[in-house]
Scaffold this motif. Sequence first.
Motif, PDB file in Angstrom:
ATOM      1  N   TYR A  49     -12.469  14.539   3.331  1.00  0.00           N
ATOM      2  CA  TYR A  49     -13.551  14.001   2.501  1.00  0.00           C
ATOM      3  C   TYR A  49     -13.142  12.657   1.914  1.00  0.00           C
ATOM      4  CZ  TYR A  49     -16.905  13.601  -1.358  1.00  0.00           C
ATOM      5  OH  TYR A  49     -17.866  13.148  -2.231  1.00  0.00           O
ATOM      6  N   ARG A  50     -11.940  12.583   1.403  1.00  0.00           N
ATOM      7  CA  ARG A  50     -11.479  11.334   0.807  1.00  0.00           C
ATOM      8  C   ARG A  50     -11.335  10.229   1.857  1.00  0.00           C
ATOM      9  NH1 ARG A  50      -7.031   7.424   0.534  1.00  0.00           N
ATOM     10  NH2 ARG A  50      -7.647   6.223  -1.293  1.00  0.00           N
ATOM     11  N   MET A  51     -10.861  10.568   3.064  1.00  0.00           N
ATOM     12  CA  MET A  51     -10.723   9.578   4.115  1.00  0.00           C
ATOM     13  C   MET A  51     -12.090   9.046   4.556  1.00  0.00           C
ATOM     14  SD  MET A  51      -7.546   9.144   4.527  1.00  0.00           S
ATOM     15  CE  MET A  51      -6.779   9.819   3.062  1.00  0.00           C
ATOM     16  N   LYS A  52     -13.083   9.932   4.650  1.00  0.00           N
ATOM     17  CA  LYS A  52     -14.408   9.519   5.104  1.00  0.00           C
ATOM     18  C   LYS A  52     -15.156   8.704   4.059  1.00  0.00           C
ATOM     19  CE  LYS A  52     -16.599  10.655   8.354  1.00  0.00           C
ATOM     20  NZ  LYS A  52     -16.922   9.930   9.607  1.00  0.00           N
ATOM     21  N   THR A  53     -15.040   9.090   2.794  1.00  0.00           N
ATOM     22  CA  THR A  53     -15.830   8.437   1.751  1.00  0.00           C
ATOM     23  C   THR A  53     -15.112   7.272   1.099  1.00  0.00           C
ATOM     24  OG1 THR A  53     -15.024   9.894  -0.017  1.00  0.00           O
ATOM     25  CG2 THR A  53     -16.955  10.639   1.244  1.00  0.00           C
ATOM     26  N   GLY A  54     -13.771   7.279   1.122  1.00  0.00           N
ATOM     27  CA  GLY A  54     -13.017   6.229   0.453  1.00  0.00           C
ATOM     28  C   GLY A  54     -12.955   6.383  -1.053  1.00  0.00           C
ATOM     29  N   CYS A  55     -13.340   7.550  -1.570  1.00  0.00           N
ATOM     30  CA  CYS A  55     -13.341   7.762  -3.016  1.00  0.00           C
ATOM     31  C   CYS A  55     -11.915   7.866  -3.552  1.00  0.00           C
ATOM     32  CB  CYS A  55     -14.127   9.029  -3.374  1.00  0.00           C
ATOM     33  SG  CYS A  55     -13.296  10.570  -2.919  1.00  0.00           S
ATOM     34  N   GLN A  56     -11.763   7.785  -4.858  1.00  0.00           N
ATOM     35  CA  GLN A  56     -10.471   8.031  -5.475  1.00  0.00           C
ATOM     36  C   GLN A  56     -10.124   9.508  -5.318  1.00  0.00           C
ATOM     37  OE1 GLN A  56     -10.484   6.667  -9.527  1.00  0.00           O
ATOM     38  NE2 GLN A  56     -11.078   4.582  -8.996  1.00  0.00           N
ATOM     39  N   ASN A 239     -13.077   2.166  11.298  1.00  0.00           N
ATOM     40  CA  ASN A 239     -13.548   1.637  10.021  1.00  0.00           C
ATOM     41  C   ASN A 239     -14.632   2.495   9.388  1.00  0.00           C
ATOM     42  OD1 ASN A 239     -11.799  -0.531   9.913  1.00  0.00           O
ATOM     43  ND2 ASN A 239     -13.217  -1.953  10.893  1.00  0.00           N
ATOM     44  N   ARG A 240     -15.176   3.464  10.129  1.00  0.00           N
ATOM     45  CA  ARG A 240     -16.119   4.392   9.516  1.00  0.00           C
ATOM     46  C   ARG A 240     -15.420   5.329   8.529  1.00  0.00           C
ATOM     47  NH1 ARG A 240     -20.634   6.084  14.079  1.00  0.00           N
ATOM     48  NH2 ARG A 240     -21.211   3.948  14.655  1.00  0.00           N
ATOM     49  N   PHE A 241     -14.102   5.411   8.619  1.00  0.00           N
ATOM     50  CA  PHE A 241     -13.318   6.062   7.572  1.00  0.00           C
ATOM     51  C   PHE A 241     -13.136   5.020   6.468  1.00  0.00           C
ATOM     52  CE2 PHE A 241     -12.646   9.023  10.861  1.00  0.00           C
ATOM     53  CZ  PHE A 241     -12.087  10.183  10.331  1.00  0.00           C
ATOM     54  N   ARG A 242     -13.852   5.188   5.375  1.00  0.00           N
ATOM     55  CA  ARG A 242     -13.882   4.137   4.361  1.00  0.00           C
ATOM     56  C   ARG A 242     -12.542   3.970   3.648  1.00  0.00           C
ATOM     57  NH1 ARG A 242     -18.711   1.986   3.670  1.00  0.00           N
ATOM     58  NH2 ARG A 242     -18.114   1.093   1.663  1.00  0.00           N
ATOM     59  N   ALA A 257      -0.765   7.206   7.986  1.00  0.00           N
ATOM     60  CA  ALA A 257      -1.174   8.608   8.150  1.00  0.00           C
ATOM     61  C   ALA A 257      -2.685   8.730   8.208  1.00  0.00           C
ATOM     62  CB  ALA A 257      -0.617   9.451   7.000  1.00  0.00           C
ATOM     63  N   ALA A 258      -3.386   7.962   7.366  1.00  0.00           N
ATOM     64  CA  ALA A 258      -4.848   7.973   7.406  1.00  0.00           C
ATOM     65  C   ALA A 258      -5.360   7.471   8.751  1.00  0.00           C
ATOM     66  CB  ALA A 258      -5.403   7.107   6.270  1.00  0.00           C
ATOM     67  N   LEU A 259      -4.716   6.452   9.298  1.00  0.00           N
ATOM     68  CA  LEU A 259      -5.098   5.937  10.616  1.00  0.00           C
ATOM     69  C   LEU A 259      -4.838   6.969  11.704  1.00  0.00           C
ATOM     70  CD1 LEU A 259      -3.755   2.308  10.208  1.00  0.00           C
ATOM     71  CD2 LEU A 259      -6.110   2.885  10.803  1.00  0.00           C
ATOM     72  N   HIS A 260      -3.721   7.681  11.613  1.00  0.00           N
ATOM     73  CA  HIS A 260      -3.418   8.718  12.597  1.00  0.00           C
ATOM     74  C   HIS A 260      -4.469   9.833  12.555  1.00  0.00           C
ATOM     75  CE1 HIS A 260       1.144   7.605  12.749  1.00  0.00           C
ATOM     76  NE2 HIS A 260       0.398   6.815  13.504  1.00  0.00           N
ATOM     77  N   LEU A 261      -4.895  10.209  11.355  1.00  0.00           N
ATOM     78  CA  LEU A 261      -5.938  11.226  11.228  1.00  0.00           C
ATOM     79  C   LEU A 261      -7.240  10.734  11.860  1.00  0.00           C
ATOM     80  CD1 LEU A 261      -7.109  13.870  10.179  1.00  0.00           C
ATOM     81  CD2 LEU A 261      -7.390  12.787   7.924  1.00  0.00           C
ATOM     82  N   ALA A 262      -7.595   9.486  11.605  1.00  0.00           N
ATOM     83  CA  ALA A 262      -8.817   8.928  12.187  1.00  0.00           C
ATOM     84  C   ALA A 262      -8.718   8.850  13.707  1.00  0.00           C
ATOM     85  CB  ALA A 262      -9.091   7.544  11.598  1.00  0.00           C
TER      86      ALA A 262
END
Length: 275
Positions: A49-56, A239-242, A257-262
Amino acid sequence: MDGASSFDQYRMSDDLWERMKAVLPHYDQNASGGRPRADLRRVADAIFYRMKTGCQWKAIPPSLAPGSTAHQYFQHWAADGVFDALWQLVLEEYDESVGLDWKWQSLDGAMTKSPLGGESTGKNPTDRGKRGTKRSLLTEAQGIPVGLTVDGANVHDIRLLQQTIEDCFARLSFDKASPDEHLCLDKAYDSAAIRELVEAVFGYSSHIRSRGEEQQSLRKKRGVKPRRWVVERTHGWLNRFRAILVRWEKKVENHIAALHLACAYYTLRRTRVFG
């Protein structure tokens, strides 16, 4: 609609979770009792959820998992290479069920804003010297990501190109490209040193030219897109992962790690399309 179901579109899919479970560390049960361990599926959902939305992290809905818990697990899993292993697993599955197409590969970089600075950031020459990160990505012919590296926005392209190809070769146990494998690059890579690196060191046939030149050569071929376009499309998908579109992590290993998940998510989706 209840609070939980309203976040379904941001939850990790069952398919991706099943593969992630296979690469998670083993956690023993606490025989002496005490506080039970967090529900790892809910933690994975919260991270996704955090990776997709870019929220804190603290803004993650409590119905998923506490933000502090999700952040703690994310950092541990990033340090343990869980997301790297997840991408590797999904990539091997794609190769087995669909087949990676190595004949025409593409490599390109993308700039990412890094407002908080941190490791592997630098002054972005295209953004008035603000702090930024450069992401370098290698894809096979269908746009599946196969190599990745991250460094400061002011790092020269030749260094990133070498690291990206080395990441691909190490990931898939290659020593050198075969003679009939082609690597497409844009005119930013047009130098004798890069041609020497691509051809003599890594074994590719290099194709380095601007997009305009490539489009002109294919103008009469209806339905055929420039070969370099696939890597740009993959950058767009990532980049759709905000949380990737703007880098907020100071630790470079967390951003990677976030890039690997995406990359794992994108590759698994393409497996469903072609498999």
